[in-house]
Design an enzyme around this catalytic site. Structure first.
Site, PDB file in Angstrom:
ATOM      1  N   SER A  39       5.535  -0.957   0.498  1.00 10.51           N
ATOM      2  CA  SER A  39       4.199  -0.570   0.429  1.00 10.51           C
ATOM      3  C   SER A  39       3.180  -1.824   0.346  1.00 10.51           C
ATOM      4  O   SER A  39       2.044  -1.891   0.613  1.00 10.51           O
ATOM      5  CB  SER A  39       3.763   0.373  -0.265  1.00 10.51           C
ATOM      6  OG  SER A  39       3.981   0.177  -1.757  1.00 10.51           O
ATOM      7  N   LYS A  80      -0.186  -0.689  -6.370  1.00 13.53           N
ATOM      8  CA  LYS A  80      -1.208  -0.529  -5.284  1.00 13.53           C
ATOM      9  C   LYS A  80      -2.423  -1.302  -5.465  1.00 13.53           C
ATOM     10  O   LYS A  80      -2.582  -1.772  -6.736  1.00 13.53           O
ATOM     11  CB  LYS A  80      -1.527   0.918  -4.931  1.00 13.53           C
ATOM     12  CG  LYS A  80      -0.625   1.999  -4.601  1.00 13.53           C
ATOM     13  CD  LYS A  80       0.031   1.664  -3.381  1.00 13.53           C
ATOM     14  CE  LYS A  80       1.481   2.743  -3.223  1.00 13.53           C
ATOM     15  NZ  LYS A  80       2.299   2.428  -2.282  1.00 13.53           N
TER      16      LYS A  80
END
Length: 183
Positions: A39, A80
């Site tokens: 990701s 993230k």
């Protein structure tokens, strides 16, 4: 015999102190983390090993574009990038990030965008369509992975409570051939 007992006691004492100091450092200051998944590509690669700086986030405010680690579930941590801060609007149009109506550059995505041949890296959205509010709530962050097409982030899990953020990370220390500061 007494000298041997003293020597054993000193070793036990030194080892106990070392373990306590290491535990305090790991719990309050720094912790290792392994990137699991794709990701955050191309910025981070799966199996990169990084150091999470817990100390700085105890005394400072989160900053846009910081890479953070947070508790996504009781047994899973995510890594993230912070996109939206409390009170801000977040919107994507034509593969461009808009915060409070102002376009922002995302240089960490240039490499990925240059490789694309089919459509935008980031599909258009606004906060209202994602979380049902026009701004990021107070005490929360809007986070996204750099691999926008394959990231489970705030577009899927909603905003992240700031209290769940373990800390910031940028130092990749393993593999040795790839040691770097991720930005």
């Amino acid at each position: 015999m007494t000298k041997k007992k003293n020597e054993v006691f000193e070793w036990i004492k030194a080892l106990t102190i070392a373990v306590v100091v290491a535990a305090v450092i790991r719990y309050f200051f720094f912790a290792p983390i392994v990137v699991d998944g794709f990701s955050m590509m191309p910025t981070l690669h799966t199996q990169d090993r990084m150091i999470v700086n817990k100390f700085s986030y105890r005394f400072s405010e989160p900053k846009r574009f910081d890479i953070v680690v947070f508790h996504a579930t009781s047994d899973k941590d995510y890594i993230k990038r912070i996109i939206g801060l409390p009170g801000e609007t977040v919107e994507y149009k034509n593969d461009t990030l808009y915060i409070n109506g102002e376009a922002y550059e995302e240089p960490y995505l240039y490499e990925y965008k240059n490789q694309l041949i089919d459509g935008p890296l980031t599909e258009a959205f606004d906060l209202e369509s994602i979380i049902g509010q026009s701004t990021v709530p107070e005490g929360y962050l809007f986070v996204m992975g750099d691999n926008r097409r394959q990231s489970k982030d705030s577009r899927h899990i909603g905003t992240v409570p700031i209290d769940e953020v373990m800390g910031e990370t940028s130092l990749v220390y393993w593999p040795l051939s790839d040691v770097r500061l991720a930005e």
